[in-house]
Design an enzyme around this catalytic site. Structure first.
Site, PDB file in Angstrom:
ATOM      1  N   LYS A  30     -56.779 -10.021 -22.342  1.00  0.00           N
ATOM      2  CA  LYS A  30     -57.019  -9.188 -21.156  1.00  0.00           C
ATOM      3  C   LYS A  30     -58.169  -8.216 -21.418  1.00  0.00           C
ATOM      4  CE  LYS A  30     -52.341  -9.725 -19.439  1.00  0.00           C
ATOM      5  NZ  LYS A  30     -50.968  -9.224 -19.312  1.00  0.00           N
ATOM      6  N   GLN A  90     -47.825  -4.083 -21.232  1.00  0.00           N
ATOM      7  CA  GLN A  90     -47.421  -5.468 -21.511  1.00  0.00           C
ATOM      8  C   GLN A  90     -45.912  -5.563 -21.698  1.00  0.00           C
ATOM      9  OE1 GLN A  90     -49.653  -8.114 -21.554  1.00  0.00           O
ATOM     10  NE2 GLN A  90     -47.857  -9.416 -21.703  1.00  0.00           N
ATOM     11  N   ASP A 138     -50.740  -4.406 -12.249  1.00  0.00           N
ATOM     12  CA  ASP A 138     -49.787  -5.515 -12.317  1.00  0.00           C
ATOM     13  C   ASP A 138     -49.008  -5.638 -10.997  1.00  0.00           C
ATOM     14  OD1 ASP A 138     -49.871  -7.146 -14.524  1.00  0.00           O
ATOM     15  OD2 ASP A 138     -48.580  -5.874 -15.768  1.00  0.00           O
TER      16      ASP A 138
END
Ligand code: NAP
Length: 283
Positions: free
Chosen positions: A53, A97, A120
């Site tokens: 990422k 994460q 997200d």
């Protein structure tokens, strides 16, 4: 024989779009869009994901920063870092994460991210905006699936869509996005009766289950669009989806492969979300 939807190629197009948008953002604001990725612990898959990422962000002209914290980090210390990132004007997107170590409550962490920086799209505010049909940040994987359907030219208005899986990360937001495009949506899960018959009704079939090749070829309605979100290892260690690809391909109108379908879209949409968050904060 169905068309294979090339997620790698479409993901590359999205990344290029983001690169141009990031350059335009930098020209207007005097700084690149900023993405902070937070990793707690050493889970090997998460280490790879977060590095990818960060790297993808840098390639797109986004200032990606990876914050690596030890597995022993307390919930309070993690929340303190999130407060700091929420307040940092150079940070447009924040991503923690998952999974987190067991002593940290994921809900407490997701709720602590500023919804305007929640790239997200997991914050309850963004989930609520999505289900209310209002603009917000949309979870990356289902957003990527929608882009694949669009690029493949799949008609959605009035189409019968079946989403197998009801997670907050994939199944539920996917169903909301299909509904917003006026598909008639059914969400299936582990308690659904006669899943095969239900799947056979679908013009658009989305599999987000996490069971290797569970969706059989005979479950696919002729001509259906099949989106396979699953990432699994079969008994021989091969990477496979939730759909039996070889068996489904002849029946499907179009279908995503695994790997090379939905997977490459997830990071691409994360970058797109970061740019969106940055542009929205500039206004
Ligand atoms: P999850 O949270 O484990 O949810 C799985 C869903 O599948 C649940 O709703 C579960 O039903 C349902 N399910 C389980 N067994 C079933 C069965 N036999 N029949 C029908 N439904 C069943 O998983 P997730 O996070 O949504 O992820 C799903 C898959 O997508 C995984 O393989 C994951 O690795 C993959 N994934 C890929 C990407 C990507 O970038 N391509 C991103 C995220 C996830 P219940 O709710 O009733 O338990």
């Amino acid at each position: 024989m169905g068309t294979i939807i090339d997620g790698k190629a479409i993901g590359a197009v999205v990344r290029e779009e983001v690169k141009q948008g990031a350059a335009a953002f930098a020209a207007r604001s005097g700084r690149p869009p900023g993405l902070s990725v937070v990793l707690v612990g050493e889970d090997p898959a998460s280490v790879v994901y977060t590095r990818n990422k960060e790297k993808a962000a840098l390639e797109a002209g986004i200032a990606g920063t990876l914050h690596r914290l030890p597995a022993s980090t307390s919930e309070e210390a993690l929340l303190a870092l999130l407060r700091q990132l929420n307040d940092d004007p150079r940070v447009d997107g924040i991503l923690v994460q998952l999974p987190l170590p067991r002593h940290i409550r994921p809900e407490a962490v997701l709720d602590a991210i500023d919804p305007a920086k929640d790239v997200d799209g997991f914050h309850p505010v963004n989930a609520g905006l999505l289900s209310s049909g209002r603009p917000g940040l949309v979870p990356c994987t289902p957003a990527g699936c929608m882009r694949l359907l669009r690029e493949a030219g799949v008609p959605l208005r009035g189409a019968r869509a079946v989403v197998v899986g009801r997670s907050n990360i994939v199944g539920k937001p996917m169903a909301q996005l299909l509904l917003a495009e006026s598909a008639t949506v059914t969400i299936a899960h582990s308690q659904t009766r006669d899943l095969a018959a239900l799947c056979r009704e679908a013009d658009v079939l989305v599999a987000a289950v996490g069971r290797p090749r569970m969706i059989q070829g005979s479950w696919v309605r002729p001509g259906a669009a099949v989106i396979d979100v699953g990432i699994n290892r079969d008994d021989s260690g091969k990477l496979v989806g939730d759909v039996d690809f070889d068996a489904a391909l002849p029946a499907a109108g179009c279908i995503t492969p695994v790997p090379g379908g939905v997977g490459p879209m997830t990071i691409a949409m994360l970058l797109a979300n970061t740019l969106r968050a940055a542009d929205a904060r500039l206004r």
